[in-house]
Design a protein around this motif. Sequence first.
Motif, PDB file in Angstrom:
ATOM      1  N   ASP A 327      11.363  45.505   7.406  1.00 16.77           N
ATOM      2  CA  ASP A 327      11.457  44.523   6.508  1.00 16.77           C
ATOM      3  C   ASP A 327      12.749  44.758   5.529  1.00 16.77           C
ATOM      4  O   ASP A 327      12.364  45.076   4.416  1.00 16.77           O
ATOM      5  CB  ASP A 327      10.420  43.772   5.804  1.00 16.77           C
ATOM      6  N   ASP A 331      11.827  40.317   2.480  1.00 13.35           N
ATOM      7  CA  ASP A 331      11.384  38.752   2.306  1.00 13.35           C
ATOM      8  C   ASP A 331       9.999  38.672   2.901  1.00 13.35           C
ATOM      9  O   ASP A 331       9.696  37.303   2.768  1.00 13.35           O
ATOM     10  CB  ASP A 331      12.495  37.697   3.231  1.00 13.35           C
ATOM     11  N   ALA A 333       8.870  38.915   5.924  1.00 14.14           N
ATOM     12  CA  ALA A 333       8.928  38.640   7.242  1.00 14.14           C
ATOM     13  C   ALA A 333       9.936  39.363   8.092  1.00 14.14           C
ATOM     14  O   ALA A 333      10.893  39.774   7.628  1.00 14.14           O
ATOM     15  CB  ALA A 333       9.438  37.254   7.436  1.00 14.14           C
ATOM     16  N   LEU A 334       9.731  39.490   9.427  1.00 17.10           N
ATOM     17  CA  LEU A 334      10.637  40.048  10.201  1.00 17.10           C
ATOM     18  C   LEU A 334      11.635  39.272  11.094  1.00 17.10           C
ATOM     19  O   LEU A 334      11.110  38.350  11.697  1.00 17.10           O
ATOM     20  CB  LEU A 334       9.953  41.064  11.149  1.00 17.10           C
ATOM     21  N   ARG A 335      12.804  38.944  10.558  1.00 16.64           N
ATOM     22  CA  ARG A 335      13.953  38.419  11.396  1.00 16.64           C
ATOM     23  C   ARG A 335      14.214  38.829  12.743  1.00 16.64           C
ATOM     24  O   ARG A 335      13.809  39.998  13.008  1.00 16.64           O
ATOM     25  CB  ARG A 335      15.232  38.092  10.428  1.00 16.64           C
ATOM     26  N   THR A 336      14.868  38.172  13.739  1.00 17.55           N
ATOM     27  CA  THR A 336      15.052  38.494  14.962  1.00 17.55           C
ATOM     28  C   THR A 336      15.688  39.785  15.030  1.00 17.55           C
ATOM     29  O   THR A 336      15.205  40.672  15.828  1.00 17.55           O
ATOM     30  CB  THR A 336      15.630  37.462  15.833  1.00 17.55           C
ATOM     31  N   GLU A 338      15.812  42.415  12.794  1.00 12.39           N
ATOM     32  CA  GLU A 338      14.884  43.123  12.523  1.00 12.39           C
ATOM     33  C   GLU A 338      13.803  43.604  13.394  1.00 12.39           C
ATOM     34  O   GLU A 338      13.577  44.837  13.615  1.00 12.39           O
ATOM     35  CB  GLU A 338      14.162  42.874  10.885  1.00 12.39           C
ATOM     36  N   LEU A 339      13.153  42.689  13.991  1.00  6.48           N
ATOM     37  CA  LEU A 339      12.482  43.077  15.253  1.00  6.48           C
ATOM     38  C   LEU A 339      12.950  43.709  16.215  1.00  6.48           C
ATOM     39  O   LEU A 339      12.371  44.428  16.869  1.00  6.48           O
ATOM     40  CB  LEU A 339      11.753  41.719  15.657  1.00  6.48           C
ATOM     41  N   THR A 362       5.282  31.840  11.296  1.00  5.83           N
ATOM     42  CA  THR A 362       6.734  32.421  11.026  1.00  5.83           C
ATOM     43  C   THR A 362       6.925  31.563   9.545  1.00  5.83           C
ATOM     44  O   THR A 362       6.596  30.702   9.335  1.00  5.83           O
ATOM     45  CB  THR A 362       7.976  31.953  11.935  1.00  5.83           C
ATOM     46  N   ASN A 363       8.164  32.203   8.945  1.00  5.46           N
ATOM     47  CA  ASN A 363       8.565  31.715   7.833  1.00  5.46           C
ATOM     48  C   ASN A 363       9.639  30.341   7.983  1.00  5.46           C
ATOM     49  O   ASN A 363       9.653  30.310   9.209  1.00  5.46           O
ATOM     50  CB  ASN A 363       9.269  32.679   6.856  1.00  5.46           C
ATOM     51  N   GLY A 367      11.355  33.952  10.599  1.00  4.76           N
ATOM     52  CA  GLY A 367      10.945  35.306  10.886  1.00  4.76           C
ATOM     53  C   GLY A 367       9.420  35.488  10.767  1.00  4.76           C
ATOM     54  O   GLY A 367       8.584  34.746  10.212  1.00  4.76           O
ATOM     55  N   THR A 369       5.803  36.818   9.874  1.00  4.04           N
ATOM     56  CA  THR A 369       5.329  37.160   8.562  1.00  4.04           C
ATOM     57  C   THR A 369       4.310  38.146   8.938  1.00  4.04           C
ATOM     58  O   THR A 369       3.931  38.613  10.154  1.00  4.04           O
ATOM     59  CB  THR A 369       4.376  35.996   8.040  1.00  4.04           C
TER      60      THR A 369
END
Length: 646
Positions: A327, A331, A333-336, A338-339, A362-363, A367, A369
């Motif tokens: 992360d 934030d 959450a893992l955005r695309t 980051e994932l 997701t947020n 992303g 959570t």
Amino acid sequence: MAGGDGPTGMRARCQVVVIGDPGTGKSSLIVAVATDSFPEKVPPVLPPTRLPHDFYPDRVPLTIVDTSSRHEDRLKLETEVKKADAIVLTYACDQPQTLERLSSHWLPELRQFEIKVPVIVVGCKLDLRDDQQPTLEQVMAPLMHEFREIETCIECSSIKQIQIAEVFYYAQKAILHPTAPLFDQETQTLRPRCVRALKRIFILCDHDRDGALSDSELNNFQVKCFNAPLQPSEVVGVKKVVSEKMAEGVNENGLTLTGFLFLHALFIERGRLETTWTVLRKFGYDDEIKLRDDLLLNPTFKRTPDQSVELTENAVEFLKRVFTSFDVDGDGALRTQELDELFSTAPSSPWEDSTYRNSVETNVVGGITLNGFLSQWAFMTRVQPQKSLAHLIYIGYPGDPASAFRITRQRRQDRNRQRSQRAVLQCFVFGPTNVGKSALLNALIGRPYNEAYEHTKGDHYTTNIVDQIGGSKKTLIMREINEETVSSLLGRRDALADCDVAAFVYDSSDATSWKCAVDLLLDVAAHGERCGFEVPCLVVAAKDDLEPDPTCIKSSIRVCTDMGVEAPISVSMKLGDIGNLFRRIVDAAQRPHLSIPETEAGKTNKNYHRLIQRSLTIAAVGATVAVAGIALYRVYHVRKQQSGSS
């Protein structure tokens, strides 16, 4: 495929099938390699010929299969090529028409047979070749461009013993060290899956985690893969080759990931594919560049149908640390992106399948959570434990993989003990069409209500962590069951084995909807009674924002009372009024003995068993009294005899 993989990923044997026009020298080629001689006469089709394991350096035995080119033998030819690990396709150097037949007949036919193995094109009878003919490179360049399955081309002569052994060496090499999984010939780059595997290997060898392989780490890598250390001068030479081509390939700490990947691309371009394949196999990869199946045969996964697999606390804590480390923007959450980086050492993201798509919280920008991340892992472990094991290894789980999993108690035992100890619970959601099942699943992950109706096709899952009274947390998986698939589902004896709780949803304003929900409830309850996989059930009265149908209210109370389940739980997805529904679903799963419905047949059967048990008890008591009476009589009789004799 003909050859199975050995414990190190290398095949235990290889099978090469030789095809081509009549008279191109197929049989002579096979005899020549097996006997080092040219046969004067050969039969039309040779029996399978086996070259011993020490014939080539890889020490893998090779079986060569001859074939007939006759039209009437086409079915047999198709059978043989479908069992092949590689194809040797022959033409005669002195017969141009046989060369033309490669593109007009043979290669298209292999595609028609859907053959996916490497093809070695062999020009036989090199001794009869006209010097005025175009060179091999001139002839083969356009052919190899059109047919990418061609691994290599070679010319040979059986009578002169020219490059005979090389033909099958290249064939075996193409099997054991194939180019296609590693390298894209068109773009001249490493394939993504190869890059991902090499990146994982690099990270595993970078023990100090400084982003580079030091001289010591590079030497350890060399010893592990090739059982031989690098001399200091060789280490210097390797880094020099890399730095001359790309400055970023080497830094003050050693060889970078960029340099490591460049080296392997260089090996492949120079035809040294065995180097990269040796590295991959030493780290557990198979021919598809994924972890070998034998590494994923976790004995802890052996279980009965009503047991499930869960992650241990060790695994969950590891995943929390992984989430935090990837992360990057902090934030929560893992955005695309980051994932993608998290799974960049796996062959691909495990959650690309439709099963996992849109199934977690997701947020606002999409992303995942932390709750969503942990829920997704728990879900994957429940439905595909081997996949979960593989991806824990891919992303660097540090301990024994077996320590990451545990098997739950049988649900049958949970009922007897009146408590489930499971951390992950699965709810099957039944109900007729257009009653709000999908909306119910979406509410679990905080997705807003959508007025437009869309019929669910295929499996639909959502999963999230549910807080319990007292502070405990459980992961709830909800699986939507379409009305039209219920009969096929219940056609399996163990259909409900993996179901911890069932919810039956109906439209509270529609009597027809209620009747359908009751029928589903009866079917599921009867199946559970019949097969021994009874499940606790809840009834959900959806669309509470509409005017309720009086018939539904009266009938639902009567049916729930008769079957011994809770009164319907009223919800409105449209108004966002779901109360504590998900907590109640979890509670029902945790105390499975309280909400199991009984059908009339089930009650009759239970009363019958009670009657039998009571009869057996009475009979046992009667037998005990009779035995006691006989014993007392015998004592009395003995004493009477003794008093008479005295």
